[in-house]
Design a protein around this motif. Sequence first.
Motif, PDB file in Angstrom:
ATOM      1  N   SER A 184      16.235   6.577  -4.414  1.00  0.00           N
ATOM      2  CA  SER A 184      15.213   6.486  -5.299  1.00  0.00           C
ATOM      3  C   SER A 184      15.388   6.988  -6.754  1.00  0.00           C
ATOM      4  CB  SER A 184      13.756   7.230  -4.923  1.00  0.00           C
ATOM      5  OG  SER A 184      12.795   7.061  -6.061  1.00  0.00           O
ATOM      6  N   THR A 186      13.935   7.855 -10.267  1.00  0.00           N
ATOM      7  CA  THR A 186      12.802   8.851 -10.844  1.00  0.00           C
ATOM      8  C   THR A 186      13.090   8.805 -12.365  1.00  0.00           C
ATOM      9  OG1 THR A 186      13.727  11.022 -10.514  1.00  0.00           O
ATOM     10  CG2 THR A 186      12.145  10.009  -8.864  1.00  0.00           C
ATOM     11  N   ASP A 187      12.320   9.829 -12.978  1.00  0.00           N
ATOM     12  CA  ASP A 187      12.366   9.895 -14.368  1.00  0.00           C
ATOM     13  C   ASP A 187      13.531  10.063 -15.179  1.00  0.00           C
ATOM     14  OD1 ASP A 187      11.057  10.297 -16.995  1.00  0.00           O
ATOM     15  OD2 ASP A 187      11.674  12.361 -16.672  1.00  0.00           O
ATOM     16  N   THR A 215      10.019   9.442   0.135  1.00  0.00           N
ATOM     17  CA  THR A 215       9.205   8.309   0.024  1.00  0.00           C
ATOM     18  C   THR A 215       8.286   8.152   1.301  1.00  0.00           C
ATOM     19  OG1 THR A 215      11.040   7.415  -1.285  1.00  0.00           O
ATOM     20  CG2 THR A 215       9.920   5.857   0.074  1.00  0.00           C
ATOM     21  N   SER A 231       7.321  12.749  -3.738  1.00  0.00           N
ATOM     22  CA  SER A 231       8.505  12.780  -4.763  1.00  0.00           C
ATOM     23  C   SER A 231       9.378  11.820  -5.025  1.00  0.00           C
ATOM     24  CB  SER A 231       9.172  14.011  -4.282  1.00  0.00           C
ATOM     25  OG  SER A 231       8.472  15.207  -3.753  1.00  0.00           O
ATOM     26  N   GLY A 232       9.215  10.621  -3.941  1.00  0.00           N
ATOM     27  CA  GLY A 232      10.146   9.529  -4.266  1.00  0.00           C
ATOM     28  C   GLY A 232       9.182   8.358  -4.464  1.00  0.00           C
ATOM     29  N   ASP A 233       9.349   7.329  -3.640  1.00  0.00           N
ATOM     30  CA  ASP A 233       8.092   6.218  -3.863  1.00  0.00           C
ATOM     31  C   ASP A 233       7.196   6.196  -3.007  1.00  0.00           C
ATOM     32  OD1 ASP A 233      11.462   4.045  -4.453  1.00  0.00           O
ATOM     33  OD2 ASP A 233      10.446   5.320  -5.854  1.00  0.00           O
ATOM     34  N   GLY A 248       6.684  10.283  -7.905  1.00  0.00           N
ATOM     35  CA  GLY A 248       7.579  10.666  -8.776  1.00  0.00           C
ATOM     36  C   GLY A 248       8.594   9.374  -9.215  1.00  0.00           C
ATOM     37  N   GLY A 249       8.573   8.427  -8.190  1.00  0.00           N
ATOM     38  CA  GLY A 249       9.239   7.179  -8.491  1.00  0.00           C
ATOM     39  C   GLY A 249       8.550   6.322  -8.883  1.00  0.00           C
ATOM     40  N   GLY A 268       5.915   7.948 -11.690  1.00  0.00           N
ATOM     41  CA  GLY A 268       6.787   8.280 -12.746  1.00  0.00           C
ATOM     42  C   GLY A 268       7.719   7.251 -13.251  1.00  0.00           C
ATOM     43  N   ASN A 269       7.913   5.920 -12.397  1.00  0.00           N
ATOM     44  CA  ASN A 269       8.621   4.886 -12.889  1.00  0.00           C
ATOM     45  C   ASN A 269       7.695   3.362 -12.983  1.00  0.00           C
ATOM     46  OD1 ASN A 269      10.937   3.724 -13.539  1.00  0.00           O
ATOM     47  ND2 ASN A 269      11.441   3.052 -11.624  1.00  0.00           N
TER      48      ASN A 269
END
Length: 472
Positions: A184, A186-187, A215, A231-233, A248-249, A268-269
Amino acid sequence: MEGIGNYKLEVKISQDKLEAGIMLVITDQEQGTNIQINESEVREILRKSKITHGILEQVVHDLCTNPSKFTAGPVTVAVGSPSVAGTDGKIEYTFMKLNQDDKRPKELEDGRVDFYSITSIPNVAKGQLLARRTPATPGQAGKSVTGEPIVPLPGKEAVLKPGKNVVVNAERSMLYAAIDGQVSFTDKDKVNVFPVFEVNGDVDFSIGNIDFVGTVVIRGNVPTGFRVKASGDIRVLGSVEGADLEAGGSIEIKSGIVAQDKGQVVAGNDVRTSFIQNGNVTAGNQVLVSQSIMFSQVRAGKQIICNGPKGIIIGGTLQAGEKIVARVIGNTSATPTVLEVGVKPELRLELAAINKELQTVYENLRKTDQGLGVLGQMLKVTGDLAPDKKAMQIKLANTRLILEKEGKQLEARKKEVETELEGESPAAVDVYYMMYPGIKMVFGKLVRFIKQEFPRTRFLVINGEITTSTLI
């Protein structure tokens, strides 16, 4: 210019020193036709002009055998070797990156289509190579006609950006997965490997809220009142109501958002969905919507794209750092809609704060150096320092090390922020079919109210004014 008998040879070197020309100037017109030039004379003139590299031997020969060709103007007699710029470094990703646009529903054996079986997760194994960095090249030096080296422009180095659950080798040229899981981004394009949590249906009270370091894939809906954090997608194959989603993703919602002004979706994305209705959506990068954005609050660090077959934006407030794109914006009823583009206030505020901190650090460094200088003079004069002065000297030396470290960290972050701000593309609003009255458009401090229809138009700032151009 060098005079020899009834003629002179004039040598001119280009400003970049990559070319030299030679010209024959006749000083005695009566004997001009009887000019004889020896090769040794030509070479001596070139030597006095410091021309040592790239001499064209054929031109020297022609000058000696047919001087009249050189009276009309300078003829190139030497050509230098230009430098060759270095190539930029690059990052090659060695795993299969998921392309959202290529996904297709799964076709079953009986011919039916399973619209839920479309989420393809790029899994990797522990120890698998994820990315390989190719270093930049320094370029190839050139040489001027005077023999001086021409320094090439070196290539820009690419940087591996390790996130969570990945490791890099000592040379920072290879990136590996530290666990089994899903890749994944992220930022700031950090590469992470996260484990995956799947919900085979709706999020309900048997599941409860989800807070997962990885995710999350939900193969149903997320109703009002529930919270999903990853934290991921986050990938939702159904719809999202007035729930709170935070990733986060990236966040993908297949069947759209119907929030009734409740909850929020924060990524985040990217955020990708089919429609947003009465929603509150924030993305660090892009918000990508295939059908419509209706009466919603939408923010994107870079772009909001609503340019599918319908591509309608009506009502609400949309804010994007770079661009807003849609087929239709507003309606014939002149529904109030606010579009804001082109500013990154959080970055500019951070830059101002960094500059203020740096000023304080450098002022403290100056005072520390001043104190150390006084103690150094005392030591030089007396040969020794009193115990309290020695303790002060040690304390000041430690303070200086801390300030130096803090200053370097602030300078590095300042450079990152300045690079991001410099990388901003000109802000724009693109409407590919029609923009209706009732729109308030904001570019930084500039405001324009739309009072007429604008078909196929791009709005952007030129010379301090919001201007329009026709989209082809």
